[in-house]
Design a protein around this motif. Sequence first.
Motif, mmCIF file in Angstrom:
data_model
loop_
_atom_site.group_PDB
_atom_site.id
_atom_site.type_symbol
_atom_site.label_atom_id
_atom_site.label_comp_id
_atom_site.label_asym_id
_atom_site.label_seq_id
_atom_site.Cartn_x
_atom_site.Cartn_y
_atom_site.Cartn_z
ATOM 1 N N GLY A 57 0.879 -1.301 0.078
ATOM 2 C CA GLY A 57 -0.043 0.074 0.044
ATOM 3 C C GLY A 57 0.808 1.332 -0.072
ATOM 4 O O GLY A 57 0.449 2.368 -0.739
ATOM 5 N N THR A 58 1.877 1.411 0.756
ATOM 6 C CA THR A 58 2.773 2.630 0.943
ATOM 7 C C THR A 58 3.341 2.656 -0.382
ATOM 8 O O THR A 58 3.551 3.979 -1.075
ATOM 9 N N LEU A 59 4.084 1.643 -0.959
ATOM 10 C CA LEU A 59 4.650 1.806 -2.073
ATOM 11 C C LEU A 59 3.789 2.301 -3.423
ATOM 12 O O LEU A 59 4.047 3.078 -4.182
ATOM 13 N N ARG A 60 2.419 1.567 -3.302
ATOM 14 C CA ARG A 60 1.422 2.151 -4.400
ATOM 15 C C ARG A 60 1.049 3.458 -4.280
ATOM 16 O O ARG A 60 1.041 4.378 -5.289
ATOM 17 N N ARG A 61 0.648 4.036 -3.187
ATOM 18 C CA ARG A 61 0.203 5.309 -2.917
ATOM 19 C C ARG A 61 1.394 6.382 -3.402
ATOM 20 O O ARG A 61 1.203 7.366 -3.706
ATOM 21 N N TRP A 62 2.780 6.193 -3.019
ATOM 22 C CA TRP A 62 3.851 6.834 -3.307
ATOM 23 C C TRP A 62 4.105 6.871 -4.742
ATOM 24 O O TRP A 62 4.362 8.088 -5.206
ATOM 25 N N LEU A 63 3.789 5.843 -5.324
ATOM 26 C CA LEU A 63 3.868 5.904 -7.104
ATOM 27 C C LEU A 63 3.007 6.749 -7.509
ATOM 28 O O LEU A 63 3.169 7.616 -8.601
ATOM 29 N N ARG A 64 1.611 6.469 -7.002
ATOM 30 C CA ARG A 64 0.464 7.379 -7.363
ATOM 31 C C ARG A 64 0.787 8.907 -7.081
ATOM 32 O O ARG A 64 0.384 9.939 -7.993
ATOM 33 N N SER A 65 1.625 9.075 -6.136
ATOM 34 C CA SER A 65 2.053 10.491 -5.938
ATOM 35 C C SER A 65 2.763 11.191 -6.972
ATOM 36 O O SER A 65 3.057 12.310 -7.097
ATOM 37 N N LEU A 66 3.510 10.453 -7.516
ATOM 38 C CA LEU A 66 4.531 10.640 -8.775
ATOM 39 C C LEU A 66 3.669 10.619 -10.077
ATOM 40 O O LEU A 66 4.368 10.950 -11.173
ATOM 41 N N GLY A 67 2.471 10.348 -10.049
ATOM 42 C CA GLY A 67 1.757 10.359 -11.246
ATOM 43 C C GLY A 67 1.175 9.260 -12.304
ATOM 44 O O GLY A 67 0.689 9.277 -13.196
ATOM 45 N N TYR A 68 1.806 8.251 -11.582
ATOM 46 C CA TYR A 68 1.353 6.806 -12.373
ATOM 47 C C TYR A 68 0.169 6.360 -11.865
ATOM 48 O O TYR A 68 -0.286 6.208 -10.710
ATOM 49 N N PRO A 69 -0.445 5.593 -12.880
ATOM 50 C CA PRO A 69 -1.742 4.794 -12.605
ATOM 51 C C PRO A 69 -1.237 3.527 -12.200
ATOM 52 O O PRO A 69 -0.751 2.581 -13.013
ATOM 53 N N VAL A 70 -1.601 3.504 -10.823
ATOM 54 C CA VAL A 70 -1.179 2.056 -10.073
ATOM 55 C C VAL A 70 -2.099 1.219 -9.566
ATOM 56 O O VAL A 70 -3.080 1.769 -9.212
ATOM 57 N N VAL A 71 -2.094 -0.209 -9.790
ATOM 58 C CA VAL A 71 -2.940 -0.847 -9.254
ATOM 59 C C VAL A 71 -2.060 -2.050 -8.642
ATOM 60 O O VAL A 71 -1.111 -2.462 -8.883
ATOM 61 N N GLY A 72 -2.860 -2.821 -7.579
ATOM 62 C CA GLY A 72 -2.588 -4.023 -6.694
ATOM 63 C C GLY A 72 -2.829 -5.144 -7.709
ATOM 64 O O GLY A 72 -3.989 -5.081 -8.750
ATOM 65 N N TRP A 73 -2.817 -6.333 -7.150
ATOM 66 C CA TRP A 73 -3.224 -7.350 -7.969
ATOM 67 C C TRP A 73 -4.694 -7.804 -7.714
ATOM 68 O O TRP A 73 -5.305 -8.545 -8.108
ATOM 69 N N GLU A 74 -5.151 -7.354 -6.515
ATOM 70 C CA GLU A 74 -6.689 -7.512 -5.934
ATOM 71 C C GLU A 74 -6.941 -9.137 -5.950
ATOM 72 O O GLU A 74 -8.222 -9.631 -6.428
ATOM 73 N N LEU A 75 -6.055 -9.912 -5.539
ATOM 74 C CA LEU A 75 -6.305 -11.431 -5.676
ATOM 75 C C LEU A 75 -6.318 -11.940 -4.236
ATOM 76 O O LEU A 75 -6.058 -13.051 -4.075
#
Length: 254
Positions: A57-75
């Motif tokens: 979660g922390t990694l994905r939130r931080w990457l979103r703050s850099l402007g990337y559309p980020v998703v987890g695997w949701e499995l």
Amino acid sequence: MSRPIDRRLLAATEPLRAAASAGAFAAALPVLAFAPRGDRHPVLVLPGLGATDLSTGTLRRWLRSLGYPVVGWELGRNRGPTQEVVDELPRLLARLHAQHGSPVSIVGQSLGGIYARRLALRAPAQVRQVITLGSPFAASRPEPGSPAARVFERYRPLHSTRRLSTSRTPLRRALPMPSTSIYSRWDGVVPWRACLQETGPTSENIAVRASHLGMGLDPAVLWVVADRLAQPADAWRPFRRPTRLGLGVLFPDD
């Protein structure tokens, strides 16, 4: 080369060192604000064995703050290569590729990185680059008696007889797209040598000081991930240790 560190000590201190990485992340946020930014292509982040999307979660939130559309695997929880994983991960990658009209960068932690490399071999046209965090893809099987091996064996009855990729290419070989393996000699869960890929014009190994569990929070790891994602699709270059903002001290000398 520094002397090897006792693996038992590393394993025993994993939770404490992961907590330290969380503190280092919070302290480094002002510096991480200067992390490289690239084009806003899609990024898929895969968790490690026994973990869920919460772990990234922390990694994905931080990457979103850099402007990337980020998703987890949701499995849900990663219980290894179950039939659901084998079926759904390729579909998820294909959906992201179609939705954004762009190849997807995949960031995988531990076992998630092994999935990432298999997906890249399965559908190379859909993958822009692969970044792995403490992923033992060069090992033929989990290290006997290790914590990872015990968890993997517990879930083995759930595993599919099929693979994400039928390619016979060893996972340590360079991929057909840029690939970065981030590893640590301070890893208390997997042998760091099992995280090394063959290097080449677009494949590299980068050492950090992180614990295995703390890789998704470690400032050096986050900087490397940002730097790699910022590489132009047609002009990828190997990572260069940063010298500004005092960031060089985050990386080991060897």
